[in-house]
Design a protein around this motif. Sequence first.
Motif: not given
Ligand code: F6P
Length: 328
Positions: A130, A174-176, A227, A258, A261
Amino acid sequence: MLHKIKKIGVMTSGGDSPGMNAAIRSVVRACVFHNVECVGIYRGYEGMIEGDFVPMNARSVKGIINKGGTVLKSARSKEFRTYEGRKKAYDKLVEANIDAFVVIGGDGSFTGAMIFSQEFDIPVMGIPGTIDNDIVGTTHTLGYDTALNTVVEAIDKIRDTASSHNRLFFVEVMGRDVGHIALNVGVGAGAEEILIPEEDLGLDRLLESLRRSKQSGKSSSIVVVAEGDKIGKNVFELKDYVEENMTEYEVRVSVLGHMQRGGSPSCFDRVLASRMGVKAVESLINGTSNCMVGLKNDVMALTPFDQAVKGKSKINMELLRVSDIMTI
Ligand code: F6P
């Protein structure tokens, strides 16, 4: 009961992260090295429930160490949260003679693995994949280092346009629920302020800090916002708030989203993935289960799933102080 493992499944689950492919490659090749069969499970637990499997050999994972995303695809499965879903998944594993598996994912994926393994007595090992770095038991999750580099590069570019127009930018990363990415890129990209969930700066102090920046001669500023920050306003509301209270600032917002990622994994993530894959497979062969592989003091270490998922990863508070000093 300890029995000889002959076939190991490997899958990626939850949000993807750079380095997942390198980890798949490592698991597959470690299996081949130890004369254990390896099977790829598509789309995480969704694919397990449907029996969406593919036999893998050393050559099936060629040319993927440098690729972002995951060749096995990923998903967040609602059905696997139910006992019925997990039973279906177990039946599919038995049908395919898969007697252990490696899950590459985050805390949600590990929680599922833990419950599943206890219910059906199937050995499982986890590899933390992650970008959030929010898992206890490893100093680095797979993809975190790459994401930091991706975000710093993006903020450097935002800085170019911010300084050309004398603007203030709020950049959401990001970072949840945690601020690892925000804090590190904030320091790495020289942000004027960093807003993270672990520290409540408060709106007054934010304005004060921005005023100070202006008075010290800065014509543009970058504020990195995690976030999950709990200042009480999202980035767009923050923009409005600052514009209302500080008319001298022209404010813009950039939500990186995204793109953080994606991309080719850094060397650090490729090496980490290679080490973690080998450790996961060898741990299963040696009879270990229900643990996550992690990096501690540059050594591979195992952490039981229940500790990994229940613990709270801590940010490096020293970095906040360093950032304050750097933005004087
Ligand atoms: O856990 C990884 C992450 O990219 C978080 O940083 C973010 O809050 C979440 O996933 C976004 O999720 P999704 O792919 O469901 O939009």
